[in-house]
Design a protein around this motif. Structure first.
Motif: not given
Length: 148
Positions: A120-142
């Motif tokens: 669960q801790i591993f999944k939490m960290k993976e989800a954090e990284n994915t979340f940040v990446k998606k926000l970054h991608d959205m920002s770059q697209k914008r």
């Protein structure tokens, strides 16, 4: 998968009004909505029971607060570095803050370990990284769409 699409669309529709707002600090309400959305995104596939979910929320919010304060200090120093006005003291402070960031991560990993599994801790960290990446991608697209 439906949850993921729902959460992503919720994020998009909650960010659009924020984009329309004047630049500057987000309002407390926006901060709260963002934090709740991030919490749901991260915890969606961690497979926690209700009690663990409650503990997770409390601990994760404390972690987020500490990270936010630390990163705010780090951002100010990074701005000085970018502007080429940083002193040796600024670099030393930045190095201490980076070490402090690692200490905070370790401290909270131990705290999460009291009620979460390693998976669960591993999944939490993976989800954090994915979340940040998606926000970054959205920002770059914008930004890219703005230039067109």
């Amino acid at each position: 998968m439906k949850k993921l699409y729902f959460l992503l669309s919720l994020l998009i529709f909650s960010i659009i009004p924020a984009i329309a707002q004047p630049k500057g600090e987000p309002t407390p309400e926006q901060r709260k909505e963002f934090r709740e959305f991030k919490m749901k995104y991260i915890s969606q596939d961690m497979e926690m029971n209700a009690e663990a979910q409650k503990k997770f929320s409390e601990v994760y919010n404390r972690l987020s607060d500490e990270r936010h304060a630390l990163r705010k200090e780090m951002f100010a120093i990074h701005r000085k570095i970018k502007d080429k006005t940083a002193t040796e003291q600024d670099y030393a402070t930045l190095n201490r803050l980076r070490a402090r960031e690692e200490e905070i991560e370790s401290k909270y990993d131990e705290e999460f370990g009291k009620f979460l599994t390693e998976k669960q801790i591993f999944k939490m960290k993976e989800a954090e990284n994915t979340f940040v990446k998606k926000l970054h991608d959205m920002s770059q697209k914008r930004k890219k769409d703005k230039k067109k």
